[in-house]
Scaffold this motif. Structure first.
Motif, mmCIF file in Angstrom:
data_model
loop_
_atom_site.group_PDB
_atom_site.id
_atom_site.type_symbol
_atom_site.label_atom_id
_atom_site.label_comp_id
_atom_site.label_asym_id
_atom_site.label_seq_id
_atom_site.Cartn_x
_atom_site.Cartn_y
_atom_site.Cartn_z
ATOM 1 N N MET A 105 -0.284 -7.887 4.203
ATOM 2 C CA MET A 105 -1.565 -7.575 3.553
ATOM 3 C C MET A 105 -1.850 -6.068 3.590
ATOM 4 S SD MET A 105 -4.150 -8.871 1.916
ATOM 5 C CE MET A 105 -4.228 -10.620 2.298
ATOM 6 N N PHE A 106 -1.440 -5.415 4.698
ATOM 7 C CA PHE A 106 -1.654 -3.966 4.823
ATOM 8 C C PHE A 106 -0.940 -3.222 3.711
ATOM 9 C CE2 PHE A 106 0.126 0.093 6.248
ATOM 10 C CZ PHE A 106 -1.045 0.802 6.508
ATOM 11 N N LEU A 107 0.344 -3.566 3.495
ATOM 12 C CA LEU A 107 1.131 -2.902 2.461
ATOM 13 C C LEU A 107 0.524 -3.154 1.081
ATOM 14 C CD1 LEU A 107 3.646 -1.303 1.638
ATOM 15 C CD2 LEU A 107 4.916 -3.482 1.575
ATOM 16 N N ALA A 108 0.081 -4.379 0.836
ATOM 17 C CA ALA A 108 -0.488 -4.737 -0.466
ATOM 18 C C ALA A 108 -1.742 -3.924 -0.750
ATOM 19 C CB ALA A 108 -0.808 -6.236 -0.491
ATOM 20 N N TRP A 109 -2.666 -3.885 0.212
ATOM 21 C CA TRP A 109 -3.920 -3.177 0.003
ATOM 22 C C TRP A 109 -3.707 -1.667 -0.078
ATOM 23 C CZ3 TRP A 109 -8.310 -3.854 -2.002
ATOM 24 C CH2 TRP A 109 -9.399 -3.028 -1.716
ATOM 25 N N HIS A 110 -2.770 -1.131 0.727
ATOM 26 C CA HIS A 110 -2.475 0.302 0.716
ATOM 27 C C HIS A 110 -1.945 0.726 -0.655
ATOM 28 C CE1 HIS A 110 -1.478 4.235 2.375
ATOM 29 N NE2 HIS A 110 -0.277 4.122 1.812
ATOM 30 N N GLU A 111 -1.070 -0.080 -1.234
ATOM 31 C CA GLU A 111 -0.519 0.265 -2.546
ATOM 32 C C GLU A 111 -1.579 0.182 -3.632
ATOM 33 O OE1 GLU A 111 3.249 -0.812 -5.468
ATOM 34 O OE2 GLU A 111 2.797 -2.101 -3.750
ATOM 35 N N ILE A 112 -2.482 -0.789 -3.534
ATOM 36 C CA ILE A 112 -3.568 -0.907 -4.514
ATOM 37 C C ILE A 112 -4.435 0.350 -4.487
ATOM 38 C CG2 ILE A 112 -5.711 -2.133 -5.069
ATOM 39 C CD1 ILE A 112 -4.343 -4.720 -4.205
ATOM 40 N N LYS A 113 -4.772 0.822 -3.293
ATOM 41 C CA LYS A 113 -5.609 2.023 -3.176
ATOM 42 C C LYS A 113 -4.885 3.265 -3.696
ATOM 43 C CE LYS A 113 -6.582 1.724 1.218
ATOM 44 N NZ LYS A 113 -7.218 2.109 2.511
ATOM 45 N N ARG A 127 -3.254 1.707 -12.228
ATOM 46 C CA ARG A 127 -2.381 0.592 -12.616
ATOM 47 C C ARG A 127 -3.022 -0.754 -12.292
ATOM 48 N NH1 ARG A 127 3.642 2.406 -10.461
ATOM 49 N NH2 ARG A 127 3.932 4.223 -11.838
ATOM 50 N N PHE A 128 -3.491 -0.854 -11.064
ATOM 51 C CA PHE A 128 -4.031 -2.141 -10.637
ATOM 52 C C PHE A 128 -5.420 -2.411 -11.234
ATOM 53 C CE2 PHE A 128 -0.844 -1.312 -7.311
ATOM 54 C CZ PHE A 128 -0.139 -2.506 -7.377
ATOM 55 N N THR A 129 -6.136 -1.347 -11.587
ATOM 56 C CA THR A 129 -7.418 -1.537 -12.270
ATOM 57 C C THR A 129 -7.199 -2.137 -13.651
ATOM 58 O OG1 THR A 129 -8.437 0.308 -11.081
ATOM 59 C CG2 THR A 129 -9.495 -0.384 -13.119
ATOM 60 N N LEU A 130 -6.115 -1.729 -14.317
ATOM 61 C CA LEU A 130 -5.800 -2.302 -15.628
ATOM 62 C C LEU A 130 -5.530 -3.805 -15.514
ATOM 63 C CD1 LEU A 130 -3.475 0.473 -17.133
ATOM 64 C CD2 LEU A 130 -5.807 -0.106 -17.835
ATOM 65 N N ILE A 131 -4.758 -4.185 -14.490
ATOM 66 C CA ILE A 131 -4.484 -5.614 -14.287
ATOM 67 C C ILE A 131 -5.787 -6.358 -13.997
ATOM 68 C CG2 ILE A 131 -3.253 -7.304 -12.884
ATOM 69 C CD1 ILE A 131 -1.179 -5.147 -12.267
ATOM 70 N N MET A 132 -6.604 -5.780 -13.126
ATOM 71 C CA MET A 132 -7.875 -6.412 -12.776
ATOM 72 C C MET A 132 -8.784 -6.516 -13.999
ATOM 73 S SD MET A 132 -10.666 -5.278 -9.894
ATOM 74 C CE MET A 132 -9.349 -4.858 -8.748
ATOM 75 N N VAL A 148 3.556 -8.721 -2.645
ATOM 76 C CA VAL A 148 3.256 -8.877 -4.076
ATOM 77 C C VAL A 148 2.260 -10.009 -4.301
ATOM 78 C CG1 VAL A 148 4.217 -9.491 -6.336
ATOM 79 C CG2 VAL A 148 5.453 -7.911 -4.843
ATOM 80 N N MET A 149 2.479 -11.118 -3.605
ATOM 81 C CA MET A 149 1.571 -12.262 -3.742
ATOM 82 C C MET A 149 0.169 -11.890 -3.241
ATOM 83 S SD MET A 149 3.429 -14.544 -5.158
ATOM 84 C CE MET A 149 2.444 -16.031 -5.005
ATOM 85 N N ALA A 150 0.100 -11.135 -2.154
ATOM 86 C CA ALA A 150 -1.193 -10.728 -1.608
ATOM 87 C C ALA A 150 -1.922 -9.812 -2.588
ATOM 88 C CB ALA A 150 -0.988 -10.016 -0.270
ATOM 89 N N GLN A 151 -1.167 -8.895 -3.212
ATOM 90 C CA GLN A 151 -1.766 -8.037 -4.227
ATOM 91 C C GLN A 151 -2.370 -8.869 -5.353
ATOM 92 O OE1 GLN A 151 1.359 -5.438 -5.508
ATOM 93 N NE2 GLN A 151 0.986 -3.918 -3.884
ATOM 94 N N THR A 152 -1.631 -9.878 -5.783
ATOM 95 C CA THR A 152 -2.101 -10.733 -6.882
ATOM 96 C C THR A 152 -3.353 -11.497 -6.478
ATOM 97 O OG1 THR A 152 0.223 -11.018 -7.539
ATOM 98 C CG2 THR A 152 -1.394 -12.489 -8.538
ATOM 99 N N ILE A 153 -3.354 -12.030 -5.246
ATOM 100 C CA ILE A 153 -4.533 -12.762 -4.765
ATOM 101 C C ILE A 153 -5.756 -11.857 -4.732
ATOM 102 C CG2 ILE A 153 -5.548 -13.913 -2.764
ATOM 103 C CD1 ILE A 153 -2.748 -14.965 -2.096
ATOM 104 N N ILE A 154 -5.580 -10.631 -4.221
ATOM 105 C CA ILE A 154 -6.708 -9.679 -4.136
ATOM 106 C C ILE A 154 -7.226 -9.339 -5.523
ATOM 107 C CG2 ILE A 154 -7.356 -7.327 -3.507
ATOM 108 C CD1 ILE A 154 -5.319 -7.544 -1.188
ATOM 109 N N LEU A 155 -6.303 -8.988 -6.431
ATOM 110 C CA LEU A 155 -6.704 -8.593 -7.777
ATOM 111 C C LEU A 155 -7.368 -9.756 -8.521
ATOM 112 C CD1 LEU A 155 -3.544 -6.542 -8.823
ATOM 113 C CD2 LEU A 155 -5.782 -5.637 -8.185
ATOM 114 N N ALA A 156 -6.760 -10.943 -8.397
ATOM 115 C CA ALA A 156 -7.289 -12.115 -9.107
ATOM 116 C C ALA A 156 -8.660 -12.500 -8.558
ATOM 117 C CB ALA A 156 -6.320 -13.281 -8.982
#
Length: 355
Positions: A1-9, A14-19, A283-291
């Motif tokens: 989860m740390f890696l996922a959230w760190h990459e989002i920040k 990029r991740f705002t576009l997905i969101m 990757v799955m954690a990133q998707t869960i957070i964004l979704a």
């Protein structure tokens, strides 16, 4: 989860576009859900007010109240805890300034079909009616005299009741005598026993009637048989289901492109001993957070939009349905991330870093 959230920040754009895409998709899903519920309510509000088990119609009516024709004498053949007669016809009501399609229900005041009056009073004599309060939005008021199409009778609104529409038309409730005069005119006395159906409340529907010319129809079956009800509901539901699939495809494309761009980085991380499971979970954690964030924002925007919509827009939000659809959107978004996970699992560290 740390890696996922760190990459989002770190990669906000990029991740705002997905969101943003997930927000738009969830907003559309939630709004269509509200529209489907609202349109369904337009057809069934008055039937739900009956709080009944079934309705008895003639066998030749094809489950249509309007096409059914029977007599109050048929009530003697009904065996139920409670039974109430109903007459129904469709017409256009004109109060001089406004015209509106309406459905006239002829009922007995002492039976359970009598609605609760929220404004004014109940009908007490001939040519008095209780109207659905949605008519007030079209300029109809207490005391208005209504001229109905195909009838010389003039009806007076003496009361209003909430949520009483039948097949999308506001309902006017009158006594049976008024109903007969509107429907049959000068021949009302000859047809003073004519009704369209009998609504029943009973624990069992097995032996409600033994008359072969009559059929007992469960209320939900009767509602599904209303013209356009099922087709309308299926159309909107299929649109929602397609949006679920579209959501999964969009997320899959975005995440796959991002994963391909980071293959060399993933290769280095694997070479350093970081497992494929850990990277896949990232990757799955990133998707869960964004979704989850996207769906939550979409829900807030939908409810906010609903608060400002005019009453003429038939939108009604069911929170349980919205919660289910929100959960499904998160699940299908994660399903779209599977392709990225498979790509990560197949990465060869040596090839990825050019070895």
């Amino acid at each position: 989860m740390f890696l996922a959230w760190h990459e989002i920040k770190k990669n906000k754009l990029r991740f705002t576009l997905i969101m943003g895409v997930l927000i738009l998709v969830s907003y559309l899903v939630f709004f269509l859900s509200g529209l489907a519920t609202g349109l369904a309510n337009l057809n069934r509000e008055s039937v739900d007010k009956w709080n009944a088990t079934a309705i008895v119609l003639t066998d030749e009516s094809d489950k249509s109240l309007y096409q059914s024709s029977m007599s109050t004498d048929d009530l003697k053949e009904i065996k139920a805890k409670e039974a109430a007669v109903i007459g129904q016809l469709n017409a256009i009501a004109n109060n001089g300034d406004e015209k509106k399609n309406i459905s006239l229900f002829g009922i007995n005041k002492n039976e359970f079909l009598m609605p609760n009056v929220t404004e004014g009073r109940a009908f007490e004599k001939a040519n008095e009616v209780i109207a659905d309060d949605s008519l007030k939005e079209d300029g109809f008021q207490l005391g208005d005299e209504l001229q109905l199409s195909s009838s010389d009778e003039r009806l007076t609104i003496v009361g209003f009741t909430k949520k009483a529409r039948f097949n999308a038309a506001p309902v006017l409730y009158s006594n049976l005598s008024t109903f007969h005069h509107v429907k049959f005119g000068g021949a009302a006395e000859e047809n003073n026993k004519s009704i369209n159906g009998i609504v029943v409340r009973n624990d069992s529907l097995t032996n409600v009637t033994t008359n072969n010319k009559l059929q007992v129809i469960e209320i939900e079956t009767f509602i599904r048989s209303l013209p356009g009800y099922t087709e309308q509901k299926l159309t909107l539901n299929f649109m929602i289901y397609f949006l679920f699939g579209i959501s999964a495809v969009i997320v899959a494309i975005f995440l796959y492109v991002l994963t391909v761009q980071k293959i060399s980085m993933f290769g280095v991380m694997k070479a350093q001993g970081i497992s494929s499971n850990y990277l896949s979970w990232s990757v799955m954690a990133q998707t869960i957070i964004l979704a989850a964030i996207g769906v939550a924002i979409g829900l807030v925007l939908t409810l906010a939009s609903g608060a400002f919509l005019p009453a003429a827009v038939p939108v009604s939000f069911d929170l349980i349905t919205l919660a289910i659809y929100g959960f499904v959107l998160v699940v299908v978004a994660n399903a779209g991330a599977v392709f990225s996970v498979l790509t990560i699992v197949r990465i060869d560290p040596l090839k990825a870093i050019g070895g």
